[in-house]
Scaffold this active site. Structure first.
Site: not given
Length: 262
Positions: A234, A137
């Site tokens: 998130e 990521e």
């Protein structure tokens, strides 16, 4: 990040009551496997994702995958993550890249890159044996200064260089907007590599209906591309988690604390 009003093991039940069908979190390693598995089972939730052990988090470390000289520790972290993934039936794990030293010169960056590729090849191979995907990521430099991987194009290049079918992109819209912008174009160009999606409002990382990103359009485009995976929320609630879930009613979430969502 959601439901901080509850102790960690109580958040599973809260998530289920709100209508979530799966959960992700940073790290499971402080908890007994049987306790985590019991929480998932009791709440009827799927374990979707968690990170490999990141090194010494309290001391500021943010992953091991690119750190020269830490290869043995990284390999041990892969084994530990896969042990938890097997017990929790989690199909994917995320390897955090780690931080570059301050004022890193070109030689240092190249050493990190070489280590990163080598470690990811090892981790992807071990994950493949276990039937799991490995994710990387790009994380923005404002939230995590010095993080080795912060640009979308660099992540795709790494995935291509490693050449493992089970190495996938964790596409976090929040990080992409801060570092690269042009969200939908990036999502379309990288769709072949996306293994998981995360969302949050920009710039404060609160609920996705707060800030500069038009999430209904982003998520509709994701659907039109044929995405069938998970979207992880998130974000840090601006206030009480339940009070901020109104944005999710269109996606099956509930703000009613007395009944379970569908």
């Amino acid at each position: 990040m959601l439901f901080p009003e509850h102790d960690f093991l109580d958040r599973f039940g809260a998530a289920a009551k709100a209508g979530f069908r799966g959960v992700e979190y940073l790290f499971p390693y402080a908890y007994r496997l049987e306790d985590l598995a019991g929480c998932l089972r009791e709440a009827g939730l799927e374990q979707v994702l968690f990170n490999l052990p990141p090194g010494n988090w309290e001391a500021g470390e943010r992953g091991l995958a690119s750190l020269p000289g830490r290869e043995a520790e990284f390999q041990a972290s892969v084994a530990e993550a896969l042990r938890y993934a097997e017990a929790l039936d989690c199909p994917r794990i995320h390897a955090m890249a780690g931080l570059l030293p301050e004022r890193a010169d070109r030689e240092t960056v190249e050493a990190h890159h070489h280590t990163y590729l080598k470690n990811l090849r090892f981790a992807a191979g071990e994950a493949a044996k276990a039937g799991r995907d490995l994710l990387i990521e790009p994380i923005n430099q404002r939230d995590m200064p010095g993080y080795f991987l912060s640009r979308q194009a660099d992540a795709i290049k790494v995935i291509d260089e490693v050449g493992a079918d089970n190495l996938r992109l964790q596409f976090d819209v929040y990080h992409c907007q801060i570092m690269d912008g042009d969200l939908i174009s990036h999502m379309e160009r990288q769709f072949h590599a996306i293994g998981h999606v995360q969302i949050a409002g920009v710039p404060e990382r609160h609920e996705p209906d707060l800030g500069e990103v038009c999430y209904p359009e982003v998520l509709a485009r994701l659907d039109s591309l044929g995405y069938t995976g998970w979207v992880g929320c998130e974000y840090r609630p601006a206030g009480n988690t339940w009070a901020g879930l109104g944005w999710g009613q269109a996606y099956g979430l509930s703000t009613d604390t007395t009944t379970r969502g569908h």
